[in-house]
Design a protein around this motif. Structure first.
Motif, PDB file in Angstrom:
ATOM      1  N   UNK A  93       0.814  -1.213   0.000  1.00 61.07           N
ATOM      2  CA  UNK A  93       0.000   0.000   0.000  1.00 61.07           C
ATOM      3  C   UNK A  93       0.847   1.261   0.000  1.00 61.07           C
ATOM      4  N   UNK A  94       0.180   2.404  -0.017  1.00 66.28           N
ATOM      5  CA  UNK A  94       0.871   3.697  -0.038  1.00 66.28           C
ATOM      6  C   UNK A  94       0.947   4.325   1.350  1.00 66.28           C
ATOM      7  N   UNK A 130      -7.810   2.432  -0.261  1.00 63.94           N
ATOM      8  CA  UNK A 130      -7.433   2.289   1.144  1.00 63.94           C
ATOM      9  C   UNK A 130      -7.347   0.805   1.479  1.00 63.94           C
ATOM     10  N   UNK A 131      -6.322   0.409   2.232  1.00 62.25           N
ATOM     11  CA  UNK A 131      -6.180  -1.002   2.607  1.00 62.25           C
ATOM     12  C   UNK A 131      -7.349  -1.465   3.472  1.00 62.25           C
ATOM     13  N   UNK A 132      -8.063  -0.522   4.116  1.00 61.56           N
ATOM     14  CA  UNK A 132      -9.216  -0.896   4.940  1.00 61.56           C
ATOM     15  C   UNK A 132     -10.508  -0.984   4.138  1.00 61.56           C
ATOM     16  N   UNK A 133     -10.448  -0.586   2.869  1.00 61.40           N
ATOM     17  CA  UNK A 133     -11.628  -0.711   1.992  1.00 61.40           C
ATOM     18  C   UNK A 133     -11.159  -1.418   0.719  1.00 61.40           C
ATOM     19  N   UNK A 134     -10.883  -2.730   0.836  1.00 69.02           N
ATOM     20  CA  UNK A 134     -10.245  -3.436  -0.276  1.00 69.02           C
ATOM     21  C   UNK A 134     -11.079  -3.368  -1.562  1.00 69.02           C
ATOM     22  N   UNK A 135     -10.380  -3.223  -2.667  1.00 68.14           N
ATOM     23  CA  UNK A 135     -10.981  -3.271  -4.008  1.00 68.14           C
ATOM     24  C   UNK A 135     -11.967  -2.150  -4.302  1.00 68.14           C
TER      25      UNK A 135
END
Ligand code: CO
Length: 183
Positions: free
Chosen positions: A44-45, A96-101
């Motif tokens: 991720x960023x 966001x890694x917490x909202x995949x795809x």
């Protein structure tokens, strides 16, 4: 070092305001090291402490322009960060890694200046432009319980995402040609 589980949207921890970090101790250092492993593994960023279940004002931002450098040169650790200046505007794609795809269009400042502390409590300032400014804003938002979906003017459908990425590639290629011909 270890990987930590990333909380996803729907988990209430992601909507809460985090508390300042006061102790710059081994516990913080382990958290930051684990977050670095987790971020690099997830590719991720950026990653904020609440995303791994820790309600403290700490986050990482990865400078993707340094992707070929060693990990420690790519990752910026920000403790108790605050945006102290912002300038301009950019509208672009964000995830966001917490909202995949899920990808959406979000407008952010083009440039920001952030004041923060490092893992030893020393204050520093960092300036970011473009994608780095976007990442700084996104991660600092996490510390106040905000997810990009709230700020997104449009969530892209899979077709729209494909079209957006294809256009971005095309733009990058045409810019590349210009560079080659010296324009
Ligand atoms: Co995020």
């Amino acid at each position: 070092m270890a990987y930590r589980k990333i909380c996803t949207e729907g988990n209430k921890i992601l909507t809460k305001v985090c508390r300042p970090v006061k102790d710059f101790n081994m516990r913080l250092h382990i958290l930051l090291d684990d977050m670095t492993d987790t971020l690099m593994y997830a590719d991720g960023a950026g990653l904020a402490a609440p995303q791994v279940g820790v309600m403290r004002r700490a986050c990482l931002v990865r400078d993707l322009s340094k992707e070929d450098r060693p990990v420690e040169e790519q990752i910026l650790e920000l403790i108790n960060p605050e945006i102290i200046e912002e300038d301009g505007e950019q509208t672009g794609i964000e995830g966001c890694l917490s909202i995949p795809d899920v990808w959406g269009i979000v407008t952010r400042p083009q440039k920001v200046k952030v004041r923060a502390q490092n893992r030893n409590g020393e204050f520093f300032e960092v300036e970011g432009e473009g994608i780095l400014a976007r990442a700084l804003c996104h991660e600092i938002d996490h510390l106040d319980g905000h997810l990009f979906r709230e700020k997104s003017e449009k969530i892209l459908t899979p077709d729209e995402l494909r079209a957006y990425l294809a256009k971005e590639r095309q733009d990058a290629e045409s810019t590349g040609e210009k560079t080659e011909t010296g324009e």
